[in-house]
Design a protein around this motif. Structure first.
Motif, short mmCIF file in Angstrom:
data_model
loop_
_atom_site.label_atom_id
_atom_site.label_comp_id
_atom_site.label_asym_id
_atom_site.label_seq_id
_atom_site.Cartn_x
_atom_site.Cartn_y
_atom_site.Cartn_z
N ASP A 1 -0.41 7.91 -4.43
CA ASP A 1 0.91 8.22 -4.96
C ASP A 1 1.13 7.41 -6.24
O ASP A 1 1.47 6.23 -6.21
N LEU A 2 0.93 8.05 -7.39
CA LEU A 2 1.05 7.35 -8.67
C LEU A 2 2.46 6.83 -8.92
O LEU A 2 2.66 5.86 -9.66
N ALA A 3 3.45 7.46 -8.28
CA ALA A 3 4.84 7.03 -8.44
C ALA A 3 5.08 5.65 -7.84
O ALA A 3 6.08 5.01 -8.14
N SER A 4 4.16 5.17 -7.01
CA SER A 4 4.30 3.84 -6.42
C SER A 4 4.09 2.73 -7.45
O SER A 4 4.51 1.59 -7.25
N GLU B 1 11.04 -12.93 -2.08
CA GLU B 1 11.91 -13.38 -0.99
C GLU B 1 11.17 -14.26 0.01
O GLU B 1 11.69 -15.29 0.45
N HIS B 2 9.94 -13.86 0.37
CA HIS B 2 9.24 -14.53 1.47
C HIS B 2 8.13 -15.47 1.02
O HIS B 2 7.68 -16.31 1.80
N LYS B 3 7.62 -15.29 -0.21
CA LYS B 3 6.54 -16.14 -0.75
C LYS B 3 5.41 -16.29 0.28
O LYS B 3 5.12 -17.40 0.76
N PRO B 4 4.75 -15.21 0.61
CA PRO B 4 3.69 -15.24 1.63
C PRO B 4 2.44 -16.00 1.17
O PRO B 4 2.25 -16.23 -0.03
N SER B 5 1.62 -16.37 2.11
CA SER B 5 0.35 -17.02 1.78
C SER B 5 -0.67 -16.01 1.26
O SER B 5 -1.49 -16.32 0.40
N ILE B 6 -0.60 -14.79 1.81
CA ILE B 6 -1.60 -13.75 1.51
C ILE B 6 -0.90 -12.44 1.18
O ILE B 6 0.11 -12.10 1.78
N ILE B 7 -1.47 -11.72 0.22
CA ILE B 7 -1.02 -10.36 -0.08
C ILE B 7 -2.22 -9.42 0.00
O ILE B 7 -3.23 -9.65 -0.68
N PHE B 8 -2.12 -8.40 0.84
CA PHE B 8 -3.13 -7.33 0.86
C PHE B 8 -2.62 -6.25 -0.09
O PHE B 8 -1.58 -5.63 0.17
N LEU B 9 -3.34 -6.00 -1.17
CA LEU B 9 -2.83 -5.15 -2.25
C LEU B 9 -3.75 -3.97 -2.55
O LEU B 9 -4.93 -4.14 -2.85
N GLU B 10 -3.18 -2.77 -2.49
CA GLU B 10 -3.88 -1.55 -2.93
C GLU B 10 -3.63 -1.39 -4.43
O GLU B 10 -2.49 -1.48 -4.90
N ILE B 11 -4.70 -1.16 -5.22
CA ILE B 11 -4.55 -1.05 -6.67
C ILE B 11 -4.92 0.34 -7.19
O ILE B 11 -4.85 0.57 -8.40
N ALA B 12 -5.31 1.24 -6.29
CA ALA B 12 -5.64 2.61 -6.71
C ALA B 12 -4.91 3.58 -5.78
O ALA B 12 -5.52 4.28 -4.98
N PRO B 13 -3.59 3.64 -5.87
CA PRO B 13 -2.80 4.44 -4.93
C PRO B 13 -2.96 5.94 -5.15
O PRO B 13 -3.21 6.40 -6.26
N PHE C 1 2.63 -11.68 10.25
CA PHE C 1 3.09 -10.55 9.45
C PHE C 1 4.53 -10.75 9.00
O PHE C 1 5.41 -11.06 9.80
N VAL C 2 4.76 -10.58 7.70
CA VAL C 2 6.11 -10.74 7.13
C VAL C 2 6.75 -9.39 6.85
O VAL C 2 7.92 -9.17 7.12
N GLY C 3 5.97 -8.46 6.31
CA GLY C 3 6.51 -7.15 5.98
C GLY C 3 5.53 -6.35 5.15
O GLY C 3 4.44 -6.81 4.82
N SER C 4 5.91 -5.13 4.81
CA SER C 4 5.06 -4.25 4.00
C SER C 4 5.93 -3.52 2.99
O SER C 4 7.15 -3.41 3.15
N ALA C 5 5.29 -3.04 1.94
CA ALA C 5 5.99 -2.30 0.89
C ALA C 5 5.07 -1.23 0.35
O ALA C 5 3.85 -1.39 0.31
N MET C 6 5.70 -0.12 -0.11
CA MET C 6 4.91 1.01 -0.60
C MET C 6 5.15 1.28 -2.08
O MET C 6 4.52 2.18 -2.64
N ASP D 1 0.86 -1.18 0.00
CA ASP D 1 0.00 0.00 0.00
C ASP D 1 0.90 1.24 0.00
O ASP D 1 1.94 1.24 0.65
N ASP D 2 0.49 2.28 -0.72
CA ASP D 2 1.30 3.49 -0.77
C ASP D 2 1.06 4.40 0.43
O ASP D 2 1.74 5.41 0.59
N ASP D 3 0.11 4.04 1.28
CA ASP D 3 -0.26 4.86 2.44
C ASP D 3 0.19 4.15 3.71
O ASP D 3 -0.34 3.09 4.07
N SER D 4 1.16 4.73 4.41
CA SER D 4 1.70 4.10 5.62
C SER D 4 0.65 3.96 6.72
O SER D 4 0.64 2.99 7.48
N GLU D 5 -0.26 4.94 6.80
CA GLU D 5 -1.31 4.88 7.81
C GLU D 5 -2.26 3.72 7.52
O GLU D 5 -2.70 3.00 8.43
N SER D 6 -2.56 3.51 6.25
CA SER D 6 -3.43 2.40 5.85
C SER D 6 -2.76 1.05 6.16
O SER D 6 -3.43 0.11 6.60
#
Length: 264
Positions: free
Chosen positions: A61-64, A47-59, A31-36, A10-15
């Motif tokens: 920050d378009l630069a993300s 690297e971690h091949k998680p079971s689940i990904i929570f993904l934001e698709i309408a950021p 929890f494995v980690g997060s990325a923006m 997610d591009d929003d750290s608060e989210s």
């Protein structure tokens, strides 16, 4: 007991923090980690091949560069795709997300009940997969016989079941939310699935070369890089390929040269 590892993209750290706070309330989730950003997120998944990904698709920050195309990239490199949970505030994106085969679509902010429903679905899905694996345990000879059978596509439409030998398909052409399937016989059949759907479920020799086309490599008679087109055997049809999928065309050329091949 931790059963499902997850990452948040997610591009929003608060989210990210809100989602993690809700997830922390479930002992099954680790929890494995997060990325923006897109590249950071890919590296984290690989690297971690998680079971689940929570993904934001309408950021915001378009630069993300976060979008549904992130899922396509996972299919290029991973044999097992994590369960993708789309988390966004734009409910109008639900249809597009479904076309990418996501596991679930949740509107922000994520609530505890949303995660509970997801976990219940995951448990049910996992149990179904286990039953299917047990059912698939057959004697080796029978397995070989099944594997040797040609792939058959069943195109269903309002109770009509149309069976197609995959080896007879020359190419697929997108037509809005449906796909036209062109056979070597010259016949065309319409399937009410997106081209993206066929890209995900079909493998070699079917290759995506354009936003509107998937081609069967075995029916290519000529590739003209200058004109960015592929020619179909025993046909005047020329299939365009785009810069986006040029690497796929290069792979086709490489595959041809790796076989019983003589260049003159």
């Amino acid at each position: 007991m931790k059963k499902y590892s997850y990452i948040i993209i997610d591009d929003d750290s608060e989210s990210i923090l809100k989602t993690k706070t809700i997830a922390d309330g479930f002992s099954e989730l680790a929890f494995v980690g997060s990325a923006m950003h897109y590249e950071e997120a890919l590296n984290l998944v690989f690297e971690h091949k998680p079971s689940i990904i929570f993904l934001e698709i309408a950021p915001e920050d378009l630069a993300s560069n976060l979008s549904l195309s992130f899922i396509s990239e996972l299919y290029r490199y991973l044999l097992v795709i994590p369960k993708i949970i789309i988390t966004t505030s734009k409910k109008e994106l639900a249809f597009d997300a479904i076309q990418y085969g996501v596991f679930d679509f949740v509107l922000k902010p994520i609530l505890q009940v949303d995660l509970l429903k997801i976990l219940l679905r995951l448990d049910k899905y996992t149990m179904t997969e286990l039953k299917n694996e047990i059912s698939a345990l057959v004697p080796p000879l029978q397995t070989v016989q099944i594997a040797d059978k040609p792939l058959i596509l069943c195109i269903k439409s309002y109770g009509d079941y149309r069976y197609i030998n995959a080896a007879d398909i020359c190419y697929f052409q997108a037509d809005n939310n449906s796909t036209d399937i062109y056979l070597s016989s010259g016949e065309m059949i319409t399937a009410f699935k997106t081209l993206k759907h066929f890209e995900f479920v079909l493998m070699h020799p079917f290759v995506r070369i354009h936003n509107s086309y998937i081609i069967n490599k075995n029916y290519i008679s000529r590739i003209h890089n200058g004109h960015s087109v592929c020619y179909i055997k025993n046909s005047s049809k020329k299939i365009p390929f785009s810069k986006t999928y040029k690497s796929n065309v290069d792979s086709i050329i490489s595959d041809f040269s790796a076989g019983n091949y003589l260049e003159l």
